[in-house]
Design an enzyme around this catalytic site. Structure first.
Site, PDB file in Angstrom:
ATOM      1  CG  HIS A  79      -8.373  -4.430   4.433  1.00 39.38           C
ATOM      2  ND1 HIS A  79      -8.216  -4.158   5.772  1.00 39.38           N
ATOM      3  CD2 HIS A  79      -7.398  -3.751   3.790  1.00 39.38           C
ATOM      4  CE1 HIS A  79      -7.190  -3.339   5.919  1.00 39.38           C
ATOM      5  NE2 HIS A  79      -6.674  -3.076   4.736  1.00 39.38           N
ATOM      6  CB  SER A 121       3.560   1.277   7.818  1.00 40.85           C
ATOM      7  OG  SER A 121       2.645   1.198   8.905  1.00 40.85           O
ATOM      8  CE  LYS A 160      -6.536   0.948   5.561  1.00 44.28           C
ATOM      9  NZ  LYS A 160      -5.765   0.377   6.635  1.00 44.28           N
ATOM     10  CD  GLU A 165      -3.149  -4.467   2.973  1.00 47.64           C
ATOM     11  OE1 GLU A 165      -2.696  -3.408   2.552  1.00 47.64           O
ATOM     12  OE2 GLU A 165      -4.290  -4.572   3.451  1.00 47.64           O
ATOM     13  CD  GLU A 206      -8.367  -1.558   8.208  1.00 49.30           C
ATOM     14  OE1 GLU A 206      -9.070  -1.069   7.306  1.00 49.30           O
ATOM     15  OE2 GLU A 206      -7.176  -1.212   8.395  1.00 49.30           O
ATOM     16  N   GLY A 230      -1.085   0.683   9.552  1.00 47.95           N
ATOM     17  CA  GLY A 230      -1.385   1.896  10.315  1.00 47.95           C
ATOM     18  C   GLY A 230      -0.502   2.101  11.530  1.00 47.95           C
ATOM     19  CG  ASN A 243      -8.124   0.409   1.569  1.00 48.62           C
ATOM     20  OD1 ASN A 243      -9.195   1.027   1.529  1.00 48.62           O
ATOM     21  ND2 ASN A 243      -7.912  -0.618   2.388  1.00 48.62           N
TER      22      ASN A 243
HETATM   23  P1  13P Z   1      -1.514   1.743   5.994  1.00 50.94           P
HETATM   24  O1  13P Z   1      -0.758   2.063   4.718  1.00 50.94           O
HETATM   25  O2  13P Z   1      -2.222   2.931   6.549  1.00 50.94           O
HETATM   26  O3  13P Z   1      -0.645   1.046   6.972  1.00 50.94           O
HETATM   27  O4  13P Z   1      -2.691   0.721   5.584  1.00 50.94           O
HETATM   28  C1  13P Z   1      -2.399  -0.376   4.771  1.00 50.94           C
HETATM   29  C2  13P Z   1      -3.673  -0.990   4.372  1.00 50.94           C
HETATM   30  O5  13P Z   1      -4.401  -1.529   5.190  1.00 50.94           O
HETATM   31  C3  13P Z   1      -4.041  -0.916   2.952  1.00 50.94           C
HETATM   32  O6  13P Z   1      -5.132  -1.747   2.653  1.00 50.94           O
END
Ligand code: 13P
Length: 248
Positions: free
Chosen positions: A95, A211, A12, A165, A97, A171, A10
């Site tokens: 997601h 992560s 983003k 997640e 976010e 992150g 992803n």
């Molecule tokens: P990270 O791997 O950067 O922690 O993000 C995970 C994520 O949100 C994948 O959708």
């Protein structure tokens, strides 16, 4: 039941055409394992470029969002038909976010999931608790609630991959431990078994996200309910290949 190992990237809202080019070239040259399903999710403007230039047959493309209706006066939204038109076969929905920053509700995510599936896109459905919810011991309550919203509208789960997640792991560099992730994944599968039947639940891939990187990916090997990863930051780096090959 064998579930094909699945690694999603992803991106983003990151990158540029040059960046996407270098990632696609890396995948094309990467001698990818034939038994790992890989799905990359660049931002919308790069979906078609990525699709047109990927040569690895095991790699598919996902959009990072889709709307719950067809073409119409919905400024800024992107339809399932448009996503399919440029060669994408998957969409990431739910997601954290989008749940937290864009305030998307469980209900809206369920509507979008149903619409995407009914119209021929496969769905990576993200669920997971915040740090505050975890500290209140609400991990499963939250995950089950997020799943139940979709279960209420979708009975066939064969084109859904669930991504667990935990928001506190995204992150932050603080991945869940393999034991903790396995524990939650097995309980998610048990919940699915109760609601959509054991047979379907056994077939649903449950990815871990938060992560994951080239170093820690192998530490999840051997966990029976961890069927792959949804990778954020590390999917933009060469170590994404190490993650794809981590089960070998
Ligand atoms: P990270 O791997 O950067 O922690 O993000 C995970 C994520 O949100 C994948 O959708």
């Amino acid at each position: 039941m064998t579930r094909t190992f699945f690694v999603g990237g992803n991106f983003k809202m990151n990158g540029s055409l040059d960046k996407v080019k270098s990632i696609v070239e890396g995948l094309n040259a990467g001698s990818l394992p034939s038994d790992v399903e890989v799905v990359i999710s660049p931002p919308f403007p790069y979906l078609k470029w990525a699709k047109d230039h990927l040569t690895a047959s095991t790699v598919e493309i996902a959009a990072q969002n889709s709307f719950d209706r067809g073409d119409g006066a919905f400024t800024g939204e992107v339809s399932v038909a448009q996503i399919k038109d440029v060669g994408s076969t998957w969409v990431i929905l739910g997601h954290s976010e989008r749940r937290t920053i864009l305030k998307e509700s469980d209900e809206f995510i369920a509507d979008k999931t149903k619409y995407a599936l009914d119209n021929g896109l496969k769905v990576i459905l993200c669920i997971g608790e915040t740090l505050e919810e975890r500290q209140k011991d609400e991990t499963l309550t939250v995950c089950n609630r997020q799943l139940d919203a979709v279960i209420a509208k979708v009975s066939d789960w064969s084109d859904i991959v669930v991504a667990y997640e935990p928001v506190w792991a995204i992150g932050t560099g603080l991945a869940a431990t393999p034991d903790d992730a396995q524990d939650v994944h097995s309980k998610i599968r048990a919940h699915l078994a109760e609601k959509i039947g054991e047979k379907q639940a056994e077939g649903v891939r449950i990815l871990y996200g938060g992560s994951v990187n080239g170093k820690n990916a192998t530490t999840f090997n051997g966990k029976p309910d961890i069927d792959g990863y949804l990778v954020g930051g590390a999917s933009l780096k060469p170590e994404f290949l190490d993650i794809i090959k981590s089960r070998a």
